[in-house]
Design a protein around this motif. Structure first.
Motif, PDB file in Angstrom:
ATOM      1  N   LEU A  94       0.830  -1.214   0.000  1.00  0.00           N
ATOM      2  CA  LEU A  94       0.000   0.000   0.000  1.00  0.00           C
ATOM      3  C   LEU A  94       0.857   1.253   0.000  1.00  0.00           C
ATOM      4  O   LEU A  94       0.596   2.207  -0.752  1.00  0.00           O
ATOM      5  CB  LEU A  94      -0.935  -0.012   1.210  1.00  0.00           C
ATOM      6  CG  LEU A  94      -2.087  -1.026   1.182  1.00  0.00           C
ATOM      7  CD1 LEU A  94      -2.830  -1.014   2.519  1.00  0.00           C
ATOM      8  CD2 LEU A  94      -3.051  -0.693   0.050  1.00  0.00           C
ATOM      9  N   TRP A  95       1.896   1.271   0.830  1.00  0.00           N
ATOM     10  CA  TRP A  95       2.731   2.467   0.912  1.00  0.00           C
ATOM     11  C   TRP A  95       3.606   2.631  -0.328  1.00  0.00           C
ATOM     12  O   TRP A  95       3.880   3.758  -0.760  1.00  0.00           O
ATOM     13  CB  TRP A  95       3.590   2.432   2.177  1.00  0.00           C
ATOM     14  CG  TRP A  95       2.802   2.808   3.393  1.00  0.00           C
ATOM     15  CD1 TRP A  95       2.288   1.981   4.336  1.00  0.00           C
ATOM     16  CD2 TRP A  95       2.396   4.138   3.766  1.00  0.00           C
ATOM     17  NE1 TRP A  95       1.594   2.696   5.286  1.00  0.00           N
ATOM     18  CE2 TRP A  95       1.651   4.031   4.960  1.00  0.00           C
ATOM     19  CE3 TRP A  95       2.590   5.402   3.216  1.00  0.00           C
ATOM     20  CZ2 TRP A  95       1.102   5.132   5.605  1.00  0.00           C
ATOM     21  CZ3 TRP A  95       2.055   6.513   3.849  1.00  0.00           C
ATOM     22  CH2 TRP A  95       1.316   6.366   5.033  1.00  0.00           C
ATOM     23  N   MET A  96       4.031   1.534  -0.916  1.00  0.00           N
ATOM     24  CA  MET A  96       4.812   1.653  -2.149  1.00  0.00           C
ATOM     25  C   MET A  96       3.928   2.138  -3.292  1.00  0.00           C
ATOM     26  O   MET A  96       4.369   2.922  -4.150  1.00  0.00           O
ATOM     27  CB  MET A  96       5.450   0.305  -2.502  1.00  0.00           C
ATOM     28  CG  MET A  96       6.468   0.388  -3.634  1.00  0.00           C
ATOM     29  SD  MET A  96       7.855   1.500  -3.290  1.00  0.00           S
ATOM     30  CE  MET A  96       8.792   0.519  -2.138  1.00  0.00           C
ATOM     31  N   ASP A  97       2.669   1.719  -3.298  1.00  0.00           N
ATOM     32  CA  ASP A  97       1.745   2.217  -4.315  1.00  0.00           C
ATOM     33  C   ASP A  97       1.471   3.705  -4.106  1.00  0.00           C
ATOM     34  O   ASP A  97       1.298   4.458  -5.071  1.00  0.00           O
ATOM     35  CB  ASP A  97       0.438   1.417  -4.263  1.00  0.00           C
ATOM     36  CG  ASP A  97      -0.439   1.684  -5.468  1.00  0.00           C
ATOM     37  OD1 ASP A  97       0.098   1.688  -6.596  1.00  0.00           O
ATOM     38  OD2 ASP A  97      -1.651   1.910  -5.287  1.00  0.00           O
ATOM     39  N   GLU A  98       1.446   4.125  -2.852  1.00  0.00           N
ATOM     40  CA  GLU A  98       1.287   5.549  -2.556  1.00  0.00           C
ATOM     41  C   GLU A  98       2.477   6.342  -3.096  1.00  0.00           C
ATOM     42  O   GLU A  98       2.312   7.416  -3.678  1.00  0.00           O
ATOM     43  CB  GLU A  98       1.166   5.736  -1.041  1.00  0.00           C
ATOM     44  CG  GLU A  98       1.040   7.178  -0.590  1.00  0.00           C
ATOM     45  CD  GLU A  98      -0.301   7.797  -0.968  1.00  0.00           C
ATOM     46  OE1 GLU A  98      -0.386   9.045  -0.965  1.00  0.00           O
ATOM     47  OE2 GLU A  98      -1.247   7.044  -1.264  1.00  0.00           O
ATOM     48  N   ALA A  99       3.687   5.799  -2.914  1.00  0.00           N
ATOM     49  CA  ALA A  99       4.874   6.471  -3.457  1.00  0.00           C
ATOM     50  C   ALA A  99       4.818   6.535  -4.979  1.00  0.00           C
ATOM     51  O   ALA A  99       5.161   7.556  -5.588  1.00  0.00           O
ATOM     52  CB  ALA A  99       6.135   5.728  -3.001  1.00  0.00           C
TER      53      ALA A  99
END
Length: 882
Positions: free
Chosen positions: A431-436
Motif C-alpha cells: 500500500l505504501w509503495m503504491d502511494e509512493a
C-alpha cells in the motif's frame, strides 16, 4: 543422375546468379521470381542448386516446411553440390541444430575444400559449440586459403588461445606481426588492440617479465593509455617491483580518485599490514584528494574506538547537511559490527537532540546553523538505522516524523514501505509503495518497486496492470516484459503464481527465464566474426568466458532452484495438477442427495447452464487473449514469425509424464556452474532420493558435506540416507556396499548411529533455531514418542538464540503447521502469540481478527520454505506412500 544434367546453360546460369544476389540483398520476392524462371523450364525443373536457393529464400520469409522440402529435393537431385550441402547446413543452423549443420558443412567441404564461406561458417559453429580442436583445424584451413587476411591469422591464434596453448598463439601472432609494417599514422586503434592482446597472452602464460618488455617496446603504438597503465602496474606488482608499481597506481588515482581498486593495489605496493599505517596512508591521500569519497569511506572499515567515532562524525555531517538519501546505503557494511552500529546510533541521536535545541550538529560548531531540512535527513537516517537493527516500531516513528515534516518526498514513502516489508507486513508495504508510485507516475524505478511489492502479496492482475504503464503501447505487458528479458519480474510473477496455486503459469515463467539464458548464449553468435574483424580481441575472450559460465548467474540459479522445488512438489502431490480444474458436478451431487427427484433435476439444470456459461466465458477470454497476442505492427508481425519465439503451454508443462526428469534438466547446469553452493547438492539429493539412486544420493551428500558440513538440511538428509540403507542394504550389489562403507564414516562422524549423530548435532547447535528445527524433525522420526520434546525444541524463543529472526520464526511456524510433527494446533497458537510479541507487525503471527484476510499461499510456496521440509524434502503423506 548424370552430372551434366545439373549444369545450367549460360542464360540460366546468369539467372541463378541473380537468385543468389537477391538472397544476399534480402530481395526475396525477386529471388523467388528468378528461381521460378529456371525451374519452370522442364529441362531444369529438378536443378538441385536452384531448389536449394529457393528453399533458403522460403526459410527467410517464414515458410519453413516448404523450405525444407525444396532443399531436400535439391540435395537429393545433386548430392555432389557444395551449394546444396551449404544451404542445408544454413537451414539447420537457423533451427539451432548446430551438430547437424556442422555435418552438412563438412559434406560441403568434401566437394569444395577451399570454399572460404563454408570454412568461415563452419568455424563460427565450432566456436559456438566450443569444439576448440575442430575450430583450430578450420582456422588453419582458412589461413592456408587466405594468408593475406588479418582475420585469418588472428582467428588461428585465438583458436590456440581458447585451447590454452599460449605458446602457439604467441608464435602465430608474432609471425603475423613480422609481416606487417608498423602503422605510420597514430593512433591506430586496431594495431593497439593487437599489441595489448599479445600482452594478455604473455600474462596468462605466466611470462610477466616478457609481457612487461613487450609492452614497453610497443608502448608508442598503444592508444588506450588507461589500459596500458593498469596492465603495466599489475605486471610490476606481480613481479614484486613495488616502488615502480606504486608510482603507476598513484598516477591512476590522480586520473580517477573514486576507483577503489587503485587504492587496494596501492596498499599492496606499500605492503601495509597495520591499521595505523593504513590510516596514515589515507590521511595523506585525503589531503591530496580532498573531494575523494573513497578516501573518507575506506578507513571506516578498519578504524575502532574513538578514532572511528571521530571519522564517522566527519563522514556523516556533510551529507546530512546537503540531504543525500543514499547516505545509509554506503554504511550498511559497517552494521556487521555491533559496536560500530552502536556508535553510529549514539552519534545520530545526538545530532537529533542538538538540531532540536540549537539547530546545529554540535553546539560548539563554528559553522552557521543547519538548514531546516537537516532534521528531516537525520530522522530519515534513524529510520533506516532502526530498521536495520530490527527495531521496526522506532523506525516507523521516525519515518512518520519525516513524512509529517515533508509530506511530498517520495523517498520517505518508499522507506516506510520497506520498513513494513522487513517487519513482515507485506500488505501494508504494498500500500505504501503504491502511494509512493502515485506521487510520481513518470518514475520507472518506483513503478518497478511497486510491481514487485504487489506480486509479493499475490495481487497479480494489479501488478501486471501497473507494469503495463511503462511497456510498449498496444502490446500486452507480459509479452513486452518477455521481449525485454525482464527476469526479476518473471521470477516474482512465477512465485506469485506458485503461491496462488497456478502451477502451470508459474512453470511458464520459469521456462521463459531459462529461454532468456538460451538466447543470451545464442546472441554471442553475432560477435564471432565482428570481434576478429575489428580486433576487439580482449573483450571477445572475456565474452566467451562469460558465456561459458552464464548459467551460474544468480537469476538462473534462483529460477532453477524454484522450478526444481516445484517439480518435486508436483511429483509428491499429483493431485495438485488438477486442483484448479476439479469438476463441480460431483461436489454438488453430494449436496443434492437429500432432495426430491424434481428438485434435483431443477438444480442440475441450473448447474448445467452455469457450467455452459462458464465455458462460454472461458472461451471468450481465450479468444480475447489470442487477439491481444496478435501483432499489430509490421515489425511485430515479423517478430511473430520468428521461430525463436517459443510459446509455452501451461497445461503441457504441468502435465509432464516425469516431473523428476524435468527437474533433472535444470539441475545439470547447476551441478556444472554452481558446485560451490550447497543448495545445488541438496536439490540433487532430493531428486535422486525419489529415484532411489543410492550412489548418486551418496555423491550429492559428499559434495554438500564439502560445502558446509553443519548445514541443517544436510543433517536431515544424512540421517535419511542412513535409515534408508538399513532397509535397502540387502538388495544392493556388493560393489555398491564397498563404496558406501568407504564414504559413510566421514559423513557420520566416524560411523555414529543416527541417534548419536542427532544428539551431537543438538549439543553443537543448541543456540541455533534453524539447526534445532532439523534436529527436532530427526528426533521425531527416530522416536515418535518424543514428540513433546521435539516441539519444545523448536518453540523455544530464548534470548540465547543467534538466529531468532522474523524469517526463521516464520519458517518454524510453517514447519509446525505443515504436520511434520503431527497435529500442533495448540502449540501453534501459543507459538504465534510469542512471535507476535517479538514481531508485532508481522501478519504471519497476528491473531485471526487482527490479521484479517490471509494471503493465499500454496503449501510449497517458494522462497520462504522451512529449513528442512520433511525427510528428503517429502511431505509425510508422500513418505508414507513411497
Amino acid at each position: 543422375m548424370a552430372a551434366n544434367s545439373q549444369k545450367l546453360p549460360q542464360k540460366e546460369s546468369g539467372i541463378f546468379k541473380k537468385v543468389v544476389r537477391s538472397y544476399e540483398c534480402k530481395q526475396y520476392k525477386n529471388g523467388l521470381k528468378f528461381a521460378k524462371q529456371i525451374l519452370s523450364n522442364p529441362k531444369h525443373s529438378d536443378h538441385g542448386e536452384t531448389l536449394a536457393m529457393k528453399g533458403l529464400i522460403l526459410n527467410c520469409i517464414g515458410k519453413k516446411d516448404d523450405a525444407y522440402d525444396c532443399v531436400r529435393r535439391g540435395l537429393k537431385n545433386d548430392l555432389t553440390s557444395h551449394v546444396c550441402w551449404h544451404v542445408y547446413g544454413l537451414l539447420q543452423r537457423s533451427d539451432k541444430k548446430y551438430d547437424e549443420a556442422i555435418k552438412a558443412y563438412r559434406n560441403a567441404l568434401k566437394h569444395d575444400k577451399e570454399n572460404v564461406q563454408i570454412l568461415r561458417d563452419l568455424s563460427l559453429l565450432q566456436v559456438q559449440m566450443r569444439d576448440m580442436d575442430g575450430f583450430c583445424d578450420t582456422r588453419y584451413q582458412l589461413l592456408k586459403v587466405r594468408p593475406a587476411q588479418r582475420s585469418s591469422w588472428v582467428g588461428y591464434a585465438l583458436a590456440y588461445h581458447m585451447n590454452n596453448d599460449f605458446e602457439m598463439a604467441l608464435k602465430v601472432m608474432g609471425e603475423y606481426r613480422k609481416t606487417q609494417a608498423p602503422p605510420q599514422k597514430l593512433p591506430d586503434y586496431e594495431f593497439s588492440e593487437m599489441i595489448l592482446y599479445e600482452v594478455q597472452l604473455l600474462m596468462e602464460s605466466g611470462a610477466y617479465k616478457d609481457a612487461l618488455k613487450f609492452l614497453e617496446d610497443f608502448r608508442h603504438y598503444v592508444s588506450d593509455m588507461l589500459a596500458y597503465a593498469e596492465i603495466k602496474g599489475d605486471i610490476l606488482l606481480r613481479d614484486k617491483r613495488f616502488e615502480e608499481a606504486e608510482l603507476i597506481f598513484h598516477d591512476l588515482i590522480h586520473r580517477n580518485p573514486e576507483n577503489l581498486m587503485y587504492y587496494q593495489k596501492l596498499e599492496e605496493c606499500l605492503n601495509i599490514t597495520s591499521d595505523e599505517n593504513r590510516m596514515e596512508l589515507y590521511r595523506v591521500l585525503k589531503e591530496e584528494f580532498p573531494r575523494s569519497h573513497v578516501c573518507r569511506k575506506v578507513p571506516l572499515g578498519f578504524l575502532k574506538g574513538p578514532a572511528f567515532r571521530d571519522m564517522i562524525d566527519q563522514y556523516l555531517r556533510p551529507p546530512l547537511h546537503k540531504g543525500v538519501p543514499s547516505l545509509w546505503i554506503g554504511l550498511k557494511a559497517l552494521y556487521e559490527n555491533k559496536e560500530k552500529a552502536q556508535v553510529i546510533e549514539e552519534l545520530v541521536l545526538l545530532y537529533e537532540k542538538n538540531l532540536q535545541s540549537c539547530n546545529k550538529f554540535h553546539p560548539e560548531d563554528p559553522d552557521p546553523m543547519e538548514p531546516p531540512s537537516a532534521i528531516l535527513w537525520v530522522w530519515f537516517f534513524l529510520a533506516q538505522h532502526f530498521d536495520r537493527c530490527g527495531d521496526h516500531r522506532r523506525a516507523l516513528e521516525y519515518i512518520d516524523k519525516s513524512i509529517d515534516h515533508t509530506p511530498t518526498h517520495i523517498e520517505l514513502y518508499m522507506l516506510k514501505s520497506k520498513i513494513y516489508k522487513h517487519a513482515g507486513d507485506l500488505e501494508e508495504a504494498a500500500l505504501w509503495m503504491d502511494e509512493a508510485r502515485s506521487m510520481d507516475t513518470a518514475d520507472r524505478f518506483v513503478n518497478c518497486k511497486c510491481v514487485k511489492y504487489l506480486l509479493r502479496v499475490n495481487k497479480i492482475d494489479r501488478a501486471i496492470e501497473t507494469a503495463g504503464l511503462f511497456t510498449r503501447e498496444g502490446m500486452p505487458p507480459l509479452q513486452t516484459m518477455d521481449d525485454m528479458q525482464c527476469m526479476w519480474f518473471q521470477k516474482e510473477l512465477a512465485r506469485a503464481y506458485w503461491r496462488s496455486g497456478q502451477y502451470g503459469e508459474a512453470l511458464v515463467k520459469y521456462h521463459e527465464i531459462d529461454k532468456h539464458f538460451d538466447d543470451i548464449i545464442e546472441d554471442q553468435f553475432d560477435f564471432h566474426t565482428y570481434c576478429m574483424r575489428k580486433m576487439t580481441l580482449r573483450p571477445y575472450v572475456g565474452v566467451l568466458r562469460l558465456e561459458d559460465r552464464i548459467r551460474g548467474h544468480r537469476f538462473y540459479f534462483d529460477s532453477a532452484h524454484d522450478i526444481i522445488e516445484l517439480y518435486l512438489y508436483l511429483y509428491d502431490n499429483p493431485d495438485a495438477k488438477r486442483a484448479k480444474d476439479a469438476p463441480i458436478a460431483e461436489e454438488i451431487e453430494q449436496d443434492l442427495s437429500h432432495l426430491s427427484e424434481s428438485e434435483r433435476r431443477k438444480i442440475k439444470r441450473k448447474q448445467r447452464k452455469a457450467l455452459a456459461k462458464a465455458k462460454e466465458k472461458a472461451a471468450e477470454q481465450e479468444k480475447e487473449k489470442e487477439k491481444e497476442n496478435k501483432p499489430r505492427h509490421d515489425d511485430d508481425r515479423k517478430a511473430a514469425t520468428d521461430e525463436n519465439k517459443i510459446k509455452f503451454n501451461p497445461k503441457e508443462l504441468l502435465n509432464v509424464e516425469d516431473p523428476l526428469n524435468e527437474a533433472n534438466k535444470f539441475l545439470k547446469p547447476l551441478q556444472s556452474m554452481c558446485t560451490g553452493n550447497i543448495r545445488t547438492h541438496l536439490l540433487a539429493y532430493a531428486i535422486h532420493s525419489r529415484r532411489r539412486k543410492y550412489l548418486l544420493m551418496l555423491q550429492s551428500l559428499k559434495r554438500a558435506f564439502s560445502c558446509d558440513p553443519e548445514n541443517p538440511t544436510l543433517h536431515c538428509y544424512i540421517v535419511d540416507y542412513v535409515l534408508t540403507l538399513e532397509k535397502e542394504r540387502p538388495e544392493l550389489p556388493d560393489p555398491v556396499h564397498t563404496v558406501i562403507d568407504d564414504c559413510i564414516p566421514r559423513l557420520t562422524d566416524g560411523g555414529k548411529s543416527p541417534d548419536e549423530l542427532n544428539q551431537s548435532f543438538i549439543a553443537k547447535h543448541s543456540n541455533s533455531l534453524e539447526h534445532l528445527v532439523a534436529a527436532a524433525q530427526v528426533l521425531y522420526k527416530l522416536h515418535p514418542d518424543y514428540r513433546t520434546k521435539a516441539i519444545a525444541m523448536v518453540t523455544n524463543l530464548s534470548d540465547s538464540l543467534i538466529d531468532r529472526s522474523l524469517r526463521t520464526c516464520r519458517n518454524v511456524h510453517k514447519f509446525l503447521s505443515s504436520g511434520f510433527l503431527g497435529d500442533c494446533s495448540d502449540e501453534l497458537a501459543s507459538y504465534s502469540s510469542q512471535c507476535h510479541a517479538l514481531f508485532p507487525f508481522a501478519s504471519s503471527f497476528k491473531p485471526p481478527v487482527e490479521a484479517g484476510k490471509e494471503l493465499e499461499s500454496s503449501p510449497a510456496s517458494p522462497g520462504d520454505a522451512p529449513p528442512c521440509v520433511g525427510v528428503a524434502g517429502r511431505s509425510p503423506a508422500a513418505q508414507k506412500e513411497s
